[in-house]
Design a protein around this motif. Structure first.
Motif, short mmCIF file in Angstrom:
data_model
loop_
_atom_site.label_atom_id
_atom_site.label_comp_id
_atom_site.label_asym_id
_atom_site.label_seq_id
_atom_site.Cartn_x
_atom_site.Cartn_y
_atom_site.Cartn_z
N PRO A 421 38.57 -13.27 -14.46
CA PRO A 421 38.75 -11.84 -14.14
C PRO A 421 39.94 -11.19 -14.84
CG PRO A 421 38.32 -13.12 -12.15
CD PRO A 421 38.53 -14.11 -13.26
N THR A 422 40.93 -11.96 -15.26
CA THR A 422 42.08 -11.38 -15.96
C THR A 422 41.76 -11.02 -17.41
OG1 THR A 422 42.89 -13.57 -16.63
CG2 THR A 422 43.65 -12.71 -14.50
N LEU A 423 40.68 -11.56 -17.95
CA LEU A 423 40.34 -11.32 -19.36
C LEU A 423 39.04 -10.54 -19.54
CD1 LEU A 423 41.17 -14.76 -21.07
CD2 LEU A 423 42.52 -12.66 -21.10
N PHE A 424 38.13 -10.59 -18.56
CA PHE A 424 36.80 -10.03 -18.76
C PHE A 424 36.46 -9.00 -17.69
CE2 PHE A 424 36.54 -14.48 -20.30
CZ PHE A 424 36.40 -14.21 -21.66
N ASP A 425 35.79 -7.94 -18.11
CA ASP A 425 35.29 -6.90 -17.21
C ASP A 425 33.77 -6.91 -17.23
OD1 ASP A 425 37.86 -5.93 -16.58
OD2 ASP A 425 37.89 -4.77 -18.45
N LEU A 426 33.14 -6.86 -16.06
CA LEU A 426 31.69 -6.81 -15.97
C LEU A 426 31.22 -5.41 -16.38
CD1 LEU A 426 29.03 -8.22 -15.13
CD2 LEU A 426 29.41 -7.33 -12.82
N VAL A 427 30.40 -5.33 -17.45
CA VAL A 427 29.97 -4.03 -17.96
C VAL A 427 28.45 -3.87 -17.92
CG1 VAL A 427 31.99 -3.70 -19.45
CG2 VAL A 427 30.01 -4.97 -20.32
N THR A 429 24.78 -5.62 -15.81
CA THR A 429 24.15 -6.63 -14.98
C THR A 429 22.68 -6.29 -14.82
OG1 THR A 429 24.13 -7.71 -12.80
CG2 THR A 429 24.87 -5.41 -12.88
N ASN A 430 21.84 -7.22 -15.16
CA ASN A 430 20.40 -7.07 -15.00
C ASN A 430 19.79 -8.46 -15.15
OD1 ASN A 430 17.80 -6.20 -14.75
ND2 ASN A 430 17.82 -4.79 -16.49
N GLU A 431 19.05 -8.71 -16.25
CA GLU A 431 18.51 -10.05 -16.47
C GLU A 431 19.61 -11.05 -16.82
OE1 GLU A 431 17.83 -7.99 -20.48
OE2 GLU A 431 18.38 -7.51 -18.42
N VAL A 432 20.75 -10.54 -17.33
CA VAL A 432 21.95 -11.35 -17.57
C VAL A 432 23.15 -10.50 -17.19
CG1 VAL A 432 20.96 -12.74 -19.44
CG2 VAL A 432 22.15 -10.61 -19.98
N ASN A 433 24.29 -11.16 -17.05
CA ASN A 433 25.55 -10.45 -16.90
C ASN A 433 26.25 -10.38 -18.25
OD1 ASN A 433 25.17 -10.13 -14.17
ND2 ASN A 433 26.50 -11.84 -13.58
N ILE A 434 26.83 -9.22 -18.55
CA ILE A 434 27.58 -9.05 -19.79
C ILE A 434 29.01 -8.66 -19.42
CG2 ILE A 434 27.80 -7.81 -21.97
CD1 ILE A 434 24.82 -7.41 -21.98
N TYR A 435 29.97 -9.43 -19.93
CA TYR A 435 31.39 -9.17 -19.69
C TYR A 435 32.06 -8.76 -20.99
CZ TYR A 435 30.51 -11.72 -15.34
OH TYR A 435 30.01 -12.13 -14.13
N ARG A 436 32.94 -7.74 -20.90
CA ARG A 436 33.67 -7.29 -22.09
C ARG A 436 35.04 -7.98 -22.12
NH1 ARG A 436 37.04 -3.96 -24.78
NH2 ARG A 436 36.15 -2.74 -26.51
N ASN A 437 35.40 -8.47 -23.30
CA ASN A 437 36.67 -9.17 -23.50
C ASN A 437 37.78 -8.15 -23.71
OD1 ASN A 437 38.72 -10.93 -24.14
ND2 ASN A 437 37.90 -11.48 -26.16
N ARG A 438 38.76 -8.14 -22.83
CA ARG A 438 39.88 -7.19 -22.96
C ARG A 438 40.75 -7.50 -24.18
NH1 ARG A 438 42.04 -7.47 -16.69
NH2 ARG A 438 40.14 -6.67 -15.67
N GLN A 439 40.83 -8.76 -24.57
CA GLN A 439 41.66 -9.16 -25.71
C GLN A 439 40.82 -9.33 -26.98
OE1 GLN A 439 43.89 -12.64 -24.59
NE2 GLN A 439 45.13 -11.53 -23.09
N PHE A 440 39.85 -8.44 -27.13
CA PHE A 440 38.99 -8.51 -28.31
C PHE A 440 39.79 -8.17 -29.56
CE2 PHE A 440 36.43 -5.62 -31.08
CZ PHE A 440 35.75 -6.62 -31.75
N TYR A 441 39.71 -9.04 -30.54
CA TYR A 441 40.38 -8.83 -31.83
C TYR A 441 39.32 -8.52 -32.89
CZ TYR A 441 44.44 -11.05 -29.65
OH TYR A 441 45.48 -11.36 -28.81
N GLU A 442 39.64 -7.58 -33.76
CA GLU A 442 38.73 -7.23 -34.84
C GLU A 442 38.54 -8.41 -35.79
OE1 GLU A 442 37.04 -4.57 -35.05
OE2 GLU A 442 37.99 -3.27 -33.56
N ARG A 443 37.47 -8.32 -36.58
CA ARG A 443 37.19 -9.40 -37.54
C ARG A 443 38.27 -9.48 -38.61
NH1 ARG A 443 31.61 -10.61 -37.66
NH2 ARG A 443 32.06 -12.00 -39.40
N ALA A 444 38.90 -8.36 -38.93
CA ALA A 444 39.98 -8.36 -39.92
C ALA A 444 41.16 -7.58 -39.35
CB ALA A 444 39.52 -7.73 -41.23
N MET A 445 42.39 -8.07 -39.58
CA MET A 445 43.57 -7.39 -39.05
C MET A 445 44.80 -7.81 -39.86
SD MET A 445 43.80 -9.58 -35.53
CE MET A 445 43.77 -11.37 -35.55
N PRO A 446 45.80 -6.96 -39.95
CA PRO A 446 47.04 -7.34 -40.64
C PRO A 446 47.92 -8.22 -39.77
CG PRO A 446 47.21 -5.11 -39.81
CD PRO A 446 45.83 -5.57 -39.48
N VAL A 447 48.51 -9.23 -40.35
CA VAL A 447 49.45 -10.12 -39.66
C VAL A 447 50.72 -10.17 -40.51
CG1 VAL A 447 49.84 -12.45 -38.77
CG2 VAL A 447 47.53 -11.49 -38.77
#
Length: 475
Positions: A421-427, A429-447
């Motif tokens: 629950p600290t990382l995922f939000d339920l967005v 619910t039907n035939e499956v549950n789908i949770y959104r990742n709060r710490q989602f990182y893009e495929r490319a990013m500057p470091v």
């Protein structure tokens, strides 16, 4: 004729065919099996050259080497990337864990040369039949356990071995013997394969394909001899002897399966009966070949014999590649439509077998998973901490420790509670549950910070740590 080496264009035509054949093998064969088939082709051409050794041997060896190189060069755009991929894969580790060189067919599967679907069918199932009949369990791969080439081709192949004396018959007969000994795990073949690179990563049972090809070639020699032999009595005794042996084999197997046959349900019996009819049909056709009206007309004999072989193999081959409507196998579900509405660049992650690996691409979705027997070693180490799992990511029982590195925006579950629950939000619910990742990182990013580390194991341990933040540090 290989003897006609004098005209250069004749030689180039012969060995050019070898080059194009090698290219087709390199390009078209299943990646690991390519090695077995290529070795067989090279051995065959060395055998043909040895038979003409006294006539310009150096020229022939040179032309053969050039032909193989030509084939390699033609296939290089596909072959070289595969070799590089293979070098970075975990195949060697997973093969060692599985002990692939010890994989073998049980001897009782020889019955599949007469009843190919006794072990089930890719289309209709019933793969537990042999187990229920007490004959034994089998490999899961239908094509690695079933070397069926037809009953009459088996008869004519044996006929060629016993009646035709030539080097090619001896070559293909020896090939069948060696391939079957290796496929059935007879010593010292497991030890030999285990000591050879790449070959130790291939199931020896795949050699039954080369054995089947050799049986087909010998059947052609046998059919020619059968047609040309004028001694009808010898033909009759050969065919009779073949069917007497078949009868003895069936009697032996019936001694095993007879008491269990009555316990099979009606569906299994219905499935098995057509195979018995095909065997009876082969017996009937082999008898028809000796009818006076058929013997007098060689063309009619060919139509009856070769026509039945075609029917036999078509009936067998109908069930090898099953077909199913696309929409039935890849349905357009509400959850998939919901995910497709998000036009950003992201990956999904299905726990267990939600949206089976390799199917998401059909819907335009990117999956962090992916099932491939030739897995990239470093990625498997990132997820599991080590390499060597042959069925890596065929399912995902848990969220991996290196989850932040996977660029996963949505996690799919079969109506399970929130994995964290600290990382995922339920967005959804039907035939499956789908949770959104709060710490989602893009495929490319500057470091803006990096660390130099020469030990791959140390890098692996640090990036798999829960304290690692891919936005802060690049190793």
């Amino acid at each position: 004729q290989p003897d006609a080496v004098a005209p250069v264009w004749m030689s180039l035509r012969i060995w050019g065919w070898l080059g194009v054949t090698c290219a087709c093998l390199f390009l078209g064969a299943h990646a690991p099996t390519i090695v077995q088939v290529s070795i067989f082709v090279i051995i065959y051409f060395l055998f043909r050259i040895a038979g003409q050794w006294e006539n310009q041997p150096l020229v022939k060896i040179g032309l053969s080497a050039c032909a193989v190189m030509l084939g390699f060069c033609l296939a290089a755009p596909a072959l070289l990337p595969f070799f590089e991929y293979y070098r970075h894969s975990s195949v060697d580790a997973s093969s060692a864990v599985m002990d692939r060189t010890a994989i073998r067919l049980p001897l009782n599967t020889l019955i599949l040369y007469l009843f190919p679907h006794l072990s089930g069918s890719p289309t209709e199932g019933y793969e537990e039949t042999m187990l229920w009949l007490g004959i034994g369990n089998l490999l899961p791969n239908f094509l690695e356990r079933t070397g069926y080439v037809g009953v009459l081709p088996l008869l004519f192949a044996i006929y060629a071995i016993f009646t035709r004396r030539c080097r090619l018959v001896a070559f293909y007969g020896l090939t069948i013997l060696l391939c079957l000994l290796a496929a059935y795990g007879m010593p010292p073949f497991p030890t030999i394969f285990g000591a050879l690179p790449i070959l130790r990563d291939i199931n020896p049972t795949r050699l039954i394909m080369i054995a089947g090809f050799s049986v087909a070639v010998l059947a052609g020699f046998g059919w020619d001899s059968f047609r040309q032999l004028e001694n009808e009595r010898k033909k009759v005794w050969t065919v009779a002897g073949f069917w007497i042996v078949i009868a003895l084999i069936l009697s032996l197997y019936w001694h095993w399966v007879g008491p269990r046959w009555k316990h099979l349900d009606a569906d299994h019996r219905t499935f098995l009966k057509p195979q018995l009819l095909m065997l009876v049909g082969s017996l009937a056709v082999s008898l028809v070949l000796f009818l006076p009206s058929v013997k007098r007309h060689e063309g009619l004999r060919s139509i009856v014999g070769l026509g039945w072989i075609a029917v036999d193999l078509l009936v067998f081959g109908m069930g090898i590649n099953p077909a199913i409507p696309h929409d039935s196998f890849y349905p357009d579900t509400p959850a998939i439509r919901w995910l497709q509405q998000d036009k950003s660049n992201f990956r999904i992650f299905g726990k267990e077998m939600v949206l089976t690996p390799n199917t998401a691409e059909l819907y335009g979705l990117k999956d962090a998973r992916g099932y491939d027997c030739t897995t990239v070693r470093r990625y498997e180490e990132l997820i599991n901490g080590k390499a060597g799992e042959f069925l890596f990511y065929r399912s995902a029982p848990a969220i991996p420790e290196a989850f932040p590195l996977l660029s996963v925006k949505y996690v799919l579950t079969f109506n399970e509670p929130n994995p964290n629950p600290t990382l995922f939000d339920l967005v959804y619910t039907n035939e499956v549950n789908i949770y959104r990742n709060r710490q989602f990182y893009e495929r490319a990013m500057p470091v803006f910070n990096y660390m130099t580390e020469k030990d791959p194991a140390s890098i692996l341990a640090q990036v798999r740590s829960s304290s690692f933040d891919p936005k802060k540090t690049l190793f």
